[in-house]
Write a protein that holds these residues in place. Structure first.
Motif, PDB file in Angstrom:
ATOM      1  N   ALA A  88      10.065  54.655  28.609  1.00 14.70           N
ATOM      2  CA  ALA A  88      10.343  55.975  28.031  1.00 14.70           C
ATOM      3  C   ALA A  88      11.345  55.848  26.884  1.00 14.70           C
ATOM      4  O   ALA A  88      11.193  56.479  25.835  1.00 14.70           O
ATOM      5  N   ILE A 134       9.597  54.304  23.833  1.00 18.47           N
ATOM      6  CA  ILE A 134       8.760  55.303  23.151  1.00 18.47           C
ATOM      7  C   ILE A 134       9.635  56.312  22.422  1.00 18.47           C
ATOM      8  O   ILE A 134       9.362  56.683  21.274  1.00 18.47           O
ATOM      9  N   SER A 135      10.703  56.763  23.055  1.00 20.12           N
ATOM     10  CA  SER A 135      11.597  57.764  22.454  1.00 20.12           C
ATOM     11  C   SER A 135      12.233  57.263  21.164  1.00 20.12           C
ATOM     12  O   SER A 135      12.550  58.053  20.276  1.00 20.12           O
ATOM     13  N   ARG A 137      11.415  64.351  25.219  1.00 23.57           N
ATOM     14  CA  ARG A 137      11.787  63.271  26.135  1.00 23.57           C
ATOM     15  C   ARG A 137      11.201  63.517  27.524  1.00 23.57           C
ATOM     16  O   ARG A 137      10.676  62.599  28.176  1.00 23.57           O
ATOM     17  N   VAL A 174       7.444  62.872  27.395  1.00 20.46           N
ATOM     18  CA  VAL A 174       7.169  61.428  27.418  1.00 20.46           C
ATOM     19  C   VAL A 174       7.235  60.910  28.843  1.00 20.46           C
ATOM     20  O   VAL A 174       6.343  60.175  29.310  1.00 20.46           O
ATOM     21  N   ARG A 230       4.247  62.061  30.953  1.00 26.02           N
ATOM     22  CA  ARG A 230       3.020  61.319  30.634  1.00 26.02           C
ATOM     23  C   ARG A 230       3.068  59.914  31.249  1.00 26.02           C
ATOM     24  O   ARG A 230       2.051  59.402  31.703  1.00 26.02           O
ATOM     25  N   ASN A 259       1.901  53.271  26.855  1.00 28.41           N
ATOM     26  CA  ASN A 259       2.802  53.668  25.773  1.00 28.41           C
ATOM     27  C   ASN A 259       2.036  54.268  24.593  1.00 28.41           C
ATOM     28  O   ASN A 259       2.412  55.316  24.063  1.00 28.41           O
ATOM     29  N   VAL A 316       0.732  57.747  25.278  1.00 29.15           N
ATOM     30  CA  VAL A 316       1.795  58.761  25.203  1.00 29.15           C
ATOM     31  C   VAL A 316       2.065  59.118  23.745  1.00 29.15           C
ATOM     32  O   VAL A 316       2.136  60.297  23.377  1.00 29.15           O
ATOM     33  N   ILE A 317       2.186  58.109  22.906  1.00 26.41           N
ATOM     34  CA  ILE A 317       2.449  58.347  21.485  1.00 26.41           C
ATOM     35  C   ILE A 317       1.288  59.101  20.859  1.00 26.41           C
ATOM     36  O   ILE A 317       1.495  60.071  20.109  1.00 26.41           O
ATOM     37  N   ILE A 319       1.427  62.801  21.804  1.00 24.96           N
ATOM     38  CA  ILE A 319       2.449  63.566  21.070  1.00 24.96           C
ATOM     39  C   ILE A 319       2.064  63.720  19.609  1.00 24.96           C
ATOM     40  O   ILE A 319       2.242  64.793  19.013  1.00 24.96           O
TER      41      ILE A 319
END
Length: 166
Positions: free
Chosen positions: A42, A45-46, A71, A74, A77, A84, A87-88, A91
């Motif tokens: 997380a 990714i953040s 956040r 993320v 997900r 990863n 998730v990206i 978003i």
């Protein structure tokens, strides 16, 4: 103590807080996942996602409410089992490429990639135009002296027309 030593100590005293600080993460404890592997994913990714409020910070660094929501999204997900990239992609599908701190190079993002170069060129042209205009004004404002003024100047300087010709 000598003056130099006192200055050195004072300088170190001023630098100490700067040298010992660490980045403050905006992630709140209630957002963190209990699984350290998922939490690290997380965080990774953040760091790639831009805060849409702050615009120059990752959502991991931002205190904005929208960054907090992202956040949490993320982490939700990741708990749901997304990889990863999934998730990206999720978003980006909701917010567009602008949410990425490093947007991909494609026709829709050309302006994001070209803006720094274009702005630099425009700034250089503006500086060049400013100095060119200033030079023109300076060279064009020299007023010629009247005959009496030139004679008086020659008298003060101790020169005459004959001296200038030899």
């Amino acid at each position: 103590m000598t003056k130099r030593l006192l200055i050195l100590i004072a300088g170190l005293g001023l630098l100490l807080p700067v040298l010992t600080t660490t980045p403050a993460w905006a992630v709140n404890p209630d957002e963190m996942l209990t699984n350290p592997v998922l939490e690290q994913r997380a965080r990774d990714i953040s760091q790639e996602l831009r805060c849409l409020v702050c615009q120059n910070q990752s959502i991991d660094d931002s205190d904005a409410e929208l960054a907090r929501d992202l956040r949490i999204l993320v982490r939700e997900r990741l708990i749901a089992g997304d990889e990863n990239e999934e998730v990206i992609d999720y978003i980006v599908a909701r917010y567009g490429d602008y949410v990425l701190l490093n947007p991909p190079l494609k026709p829709e993002t050309y302006i994001l990639w070209a803006s720094p170069a274009v702005l630099t060129i425009l700034a250089l042209l503006a500086v060049f135009a400013f100095y060119r205009r200033k030079h023109r004004e300076a060279s064009g404002t020299t007023a010629s002296l009247s005959r009496d003024e030139q004679d008086r100047l020659d008298e003060i300087l101790g020169t005459s027309k004959e001296d200038g010709k030899s």
